[in-house]
Design a protein around this motif. Structure first.
Motif, PDB file in Angstrom:
ATOM      1  N   HIS A  78      11.388   0.655  11.757  1.00  0.00           N
ATOM      2  CA  HIS A  78      10.193   1.372  12.232  1.00  0.00           C
ATOM      3  C   HIS A  78       9.678   2.323  11.146  1.00  0.00           C
ATOM      4  N   ALA A  79      10.600   3.014  10.463  1.00  0.00           N
ATOM      5  CA  ALA A  79      10.191   3.939   9.406  1.00  0.00           C
ATOM      6  C   ALA A  79       9.495   3.194   8.273  1.00  0.00           C
ATOM      7  N   ALA A  80      10.079   2.077   7.844  1.00  0.00           N
ATOM      8  CA  ALA A  80       9.497   1.318   6.737  1.00  0.00           C
ATOM      9  C   ALA A  80       8.099   0.808   7.088  1.00  0.00           C
ATOM     10  N   GLN A  81       7.939   0.263   8.294  1.00  0.00           N
ATOM     11  CA  GLN A  81       6.625  -0.258   8.690  1.00  0.00           C
ATOM     12  C   GLN A  81       5.597   0.854   8.845  1.00  0.00           C
ATOM     13  N   SER A  82       6.030   2.013   9.323  1.00  0.00           N
ATOM     14  CA  SER A  82       5.104   3.149   9.451  1.00  0.00           C
ATOM     15  C   SER A  82       4.654   3.630   8.084  1.00  0.00           C
ATOM     16  N   LEU A  83       5.574   3.659   7.119  1.00  0.00           N
ATOM     17  CA  LEU A  83       5.213   4.043   5.755  1.00  0.00           C
ATOM     18  C   LEU A  83       4.225   3.046   5.154  1.00  0.00           C
ATOM     19  N   ILE A  84       4.498   1.769   5.323  1.00  0.00           N
ATOM     20  CA  ILE A  84       3.628   0.734   4.775  1.00  0.00           C
ATOM     21  C   ILE A  84       2.230   0.832   5.373  1.00  0.00           C
ATOM     22  N   GLU A  85       2.163   1.099   6.666  1.00  0.00           N
ATOM     23  CA  GLU A  85       0.859   1.225   7.334  1.00  0.00           C
ATOM     24  C   GLU A  85       0.133   2.499   6.923  1.00  0.00           C
ATOM     25  N   ALA A  86       0.849   3.616   6.934  1.00  0.00           N
ATOM     26  CA  ALA A  86       0.201   4.904   6.648  1.00  0.00           C
ATOM     27  C   ALA A  86      -0.311   4.988   5.217  1.00  0.00           C
TER      28      ALA A  86
END
Length: 589
Positions: A374-382
């Motif tokens: 979840h952290a990795a995908q949130s970083l990629i999106e943000a």
């Protein structure tokens, strides 16, 4: 270029002066003018940002950051490229040439201070570290926004939701923590060197930068390359290392919801399979330990539990998420069955079994996997990251499966000198996992050890064309009855390292750069005291080998590591350094 002042606040967890030097090196590559600051009042004087905001969540002693100006980079680029910086503060620009921040940029927060409008920006690397530190179960893009607001001094963010940056601690974040791995890269160190050299790297026919790590380990360099949009390739003789690296890279592209679904399916499978008989068998060397202890029942119970989880994972339908679950099992086995080489050169090792149950370790890993994805995908999106792509190859650094002049940059860390490090056989410590994941058999592990760079089982009768310091070390080892067994493996190690350097030179593009991280020195001492018997200047030997392989040495940087252990060997209390060599290929062909 703008003359606007930026206040670049250092990460609160930077402890060593050498890390501040590395941070300054990085900042100077992006800003024309830079100065260190150690007092928030200096920031207030130069920028108008209040003392309280400038000093919030800073390091405890010494330098707290930098004042910088004159950069050609946009705010979007700065947040992606600065790796030692916790916050970027700047006065809200009125210059129309500077791209205004939109509401969708969750890593920015606007603040009024001293009658001026300021913007606080949260860099990508710091955000990843802080999301991990805060232990949010399923980090979302909105959590990045809350974290940025909290760092900027917002009183609306509750302490129960977001914690202040800690001093000390780890810089390992999100997917980098998926598996325990000895001597792995620090992500921000590798990323820092990579971003600093990007503008001067050669590119392929498609104008793309290509990265290689020929000793891929747990894949840290490849993950950071992917997050920078750089295509990559990795090589390792160890199949478990390849599996860990591939799992991390695949996890960057898998929707977290798929991972959550597979975890729920796995726990259901494991519960239903509680009555399975043992099918998994420990490696022969581990079984011998249980036999010596007279603990056959304990061995069988552990094998039954491992079999339960193996069968449960095998039943997961999603191929990509199943790969991640295998790595969770492997990490739990690595933490449960701790194998430590004794450093004698004859393959002796100690086996320590952790008190925490294997089931507990696995469940904990599954929770960590959810959080990391979840952290990795949130970083990629943000941060609007376009991921680089690539492959991981099972092979050897002394014979790379690539054409000449294929890569723009190499970033890697070969195994340490085996004679004094105690890491005589890397694969012994991974054997429990290799069998559990069906990666290698006992016999295949034995065979791989004889071809692993740094293994005590790879020895030769003589080695021609090596630096004189290698032969002096060899002769000294031969003269010591306790260490003569290590003499031939030392020659084999340096011959293999020389071959690996020549292979790296071959596959590197002209004017390409190679970053090699090695142990600066190895020390032999009396077992009962701190008396030094012999010191090996590994950095000097490596420099000679690099020159012999055709490289030009652009720079050599000593990096102190915070790796002191009160319970380890006598000299472990000394400062420990690695040396980063920056090598350049300049070919007349």
């Amino acid at each position: 270029m703008t003359n606007q002042f930026y206040y670049l606040k250092l990460r609160a967890n930077i402890m060593l002066d050498g890390d501040i030097d590395l941070a300054e090196r990085e900042v100077r590559s992006f800003f024309k003018n830079t100065e260190r600051v150690s007092n928030p009042a200096e920031v207030e004087t130069k920028t108008g940002l209040s003392n309280s905001l400038a000093g919030l969540h800073t390091r405890n002693n010494g330098c707290i950051g930098f004042l910088a100006c004159d950069t050609t980079l946009s705010n979007d680029e700065l947040v992606r490229l600065l790796n030692f910086i916790q916050e970027i503060w700047l006065e809200k620009p009125c210059n129309t040439k500077i791209k205004p921040l939109s509401n969708s940029e969750r890593w920015s927060y606007k603040v009024k201070s001293g009658g001026k409008d300021f913007i606080c920006l949260l860099p990508f690397m710091a955000c990843g570290e802080l999301l991990g530190q805060n232990k949010i179960p399923e980090p979302k893009v909105t959590d990045i926004q809350s974290l940025t607001a909290y760092l900027a001094g917002s009183q609306d963010i509750k302490h129960k939701t977001i914690k202040a940056p800690t001093t000390g601690g780890t810089s390992t974040q999100h997917l980098h923590s998926l598996h325990k791995y000895k001597a792995k890269f620090f992500p921000r160190l590798i990323r820092s060197f990579l971003v600093e050299c990007l503008p001067r790297l050669p590119t392929d026919k498609n104008n793309k930068v290509l990265l290689l790590d020929p000793f891929v380990g747990s894949g840290t360099a490849l993950v950071e390359a992917a997050l920078l949009g750089i295509d990559y390739a990795g090589v390792d003789i160890d199949k478990l290392s390849c599996a860990i690296s591939e799992a991390k890279l695949n996890a960057l592209m898998i929707a977290p919801e798929r991972v959550d679904s597979s975890i729920n399916e796995l726990i259901k499978n494991a519960t239903q399979g509680a009555s399975y008989e043992a099918g998994y068998k420990f490696p022969r060397k581990i079984i011998q330990k249980f036999e010596r202890w007279g603990a056959l029942d304990e061995q069988i119970e552990y094998e039954r539990i491992i079999t339960k989880w193996k069968n449960a994972i095998s039943g997961i339908k999603d191929n990509e998420t199943r790969q991640l679950l295998w790595i969770c099992l492997s990490d739990a086995l690595t933490r449960k069955f701790v194998i430590r080489m004794m450093g004698t050169g004859v393959g002796r090792f100690a086996l320590e079994i952790a008190k925490t149950s294997l089931d507990t370790l696995i469940i904990s890993n599954l929770k960590s996997l959810t959080r990391s994805c979840h952290a990795a995908q949130s970083l990629i999106e943000a941060y609007k990251i376009s991921l680089g792509k690539g492959t991981v190859h099972q092979g050897t650094a002394v014979s790379l499966p690539f054409a000449d002049n294929s890569f723009s940059v190499i970033i890697t860390s070969p195994p340490y000198l085996p004679a004094s490090s105690g890491r005589e056989d890397y694969l012994v410590g991974k054997a429990v996992s290799c069998l559990a994941l069906n990666l290698m058999s006992d016999d295949e592990i034995e065979a791989a050890e004889t071809g692993s760079v740094g293994s005590m089982k790879w020895s030769i009768e003589n080695g021609d064309g090596l630096p004189s310091a290698v032969y002096e070390l060899h002769d000294w080892l031969l003269s010591d009855p306790l260490r003569e067994i290590k003499a031939k493996p030392v020659l084999a190690y340096y011959m293999a390292l020389k071959k690996a350097l020549k292979e790296s030179f071959r596959v590197l593009m002209n004017n390409g750069l190679a970053f090699f991280v090695i142990g600066k020195e190895s020390v032999f001492y009396k077992f009962s005291s701190r008396e030094v018997l012999y010191k090996v200047d590994c950095d000097k030997i490596f420099a000679d080998l690099a020159l012999l392989s055709g490289f030009k040495i652009e720079d050599q940087i000593d990096v102190e590591l915070d790796k002191k252990n009160m319970n380890a060997r006598p000299r472990s209390l000394d400062s420990f350094y690695e040396t980063v060599f920056i090598l350049k290929k300049i070919s007349d062909r």
